[in-house]
Design an enzyme around this catalytic site. Structure first.
Site: not given
Length: 279
Positions: A43, A174
């Protein structure tokens, strides 16, 4: 004859805006003249890891982030341009369950990544592993070669806020959904492995949280649960946790305050690494 210096690999975790604190860690390593031999990121950690792997110093990354945070109008303009589709009341009324602020991750990366970040993994100065979640296969994915920017975009595709990224016919979201602190892939890459956990406490929820606050608090709690389980199975040599729990996942315009809160961690890193490198 002097012994060769130990090598270091660096894992940069998820955490939204709190992950800006990774920059303080990079600056501490720069001040110690330590260049990681490998970096893994999930991320926000993938984005900052890519900047460092591109050859940018921690100080240069700080300047880039603060310049964006201090120019609120420009940042909001870029963010608006990164939406999947322009916002309109008619669109919202036609599809009330749709998300009118959904972000296109690849547009976001084009708008906000430093120009120094190349288009391909092969152009990086430091080997980089970008962690994402393969939504099609329901498992983690490690990108180490090929197109870099789509991999970063995939790693940052927060569910509900950012549109999943398609790569080679598969959908990715993610990396924090499966591996929010990606140190395990670095175990054999260096003498010393350090991981930077910027998840903080679950500070996104208020007594009467709105849907976004509830979502981000839930993501934080799930990420912390995954990290705790991973650490119980086998921790890296050093885990660093900057004091950024008071910030929310989307507090990117608070970059200067986040970095001020994170800067004291530099002393901890230098002291603890000096011991690890001397051992």
């Amino acid at each position: 004859m002097a012994q060769p210096r130990k090598t270091l690999a660096l894992a940069l975790g998820a955490g939204g805006a709190r992950g800006i604190a990774h920059i303080a860690v990079l600056e501490a390593l720069d001040e110690m003249q330590i260049v990681p031999v490998a970096i893994a990121g999930a991320s926000i950690g993938a984005l900052i890891g890519a900047a460092r792997a591109s050859g940018m110093t921690g100080r240069a990354i700080r300047r880039h982030v603060i310049a964006l945070a201090h120019d609120r109008a420009e940042t909001l303009r870029r963010l608006s341009g990164a939406r999947v589709a322009p916002f309109s009341i008619s669109r919202l009324l036609a599809a009330p369950l749709d998300n009118p602020v959904l972000i296109d991750a690849e547009k976001f990366c084009h708008a906000f990544l430093p120009p120094a970040v190349p288009n391909d993994f092969s152009a990086l100065d430091i080997p980089l592993t970008v962690v994402a979640t393969d939504l099609s296969a329901a498992r983690g994915a490690h990108f180490t070669a090929g197109a870099l920017r789509p991999a970063i975009a995939a790693s940052m595709a927060i569910p509900g806020l950012v549109k999943p990224v398609e790569i080679d016919g598969r959908l990715f979201i993610d990396g924090g959904a499966v591996d929010p602190l990606p140190f395990t892939s670095l175990r054999t890459r260096a003498d010393v492995v350090i991981a930077v956990d910027c998840s903080g406490a679950s500070g996104d929820a208020h007594p009467e949280p709105d849907p976004w606050e509830t979502l981000f608090a839930a993501l934080t709690i799930m990420g912390q649960t995954i990290v705790a389980e991973k650490l119980a199975r086998g921790a890296p040599d050093l885990v660093i946790r900057p004091n950024v729990a008071g910030f929310r996942m989307l507090d990117f315009l608070q970059a200067s305050a986040i970095l001020r809160a994170a800067d004291p961690v530099k002393h901890e890193i230098k002291d603890r690494l000096a011991i690890l490198f001397a051992a």
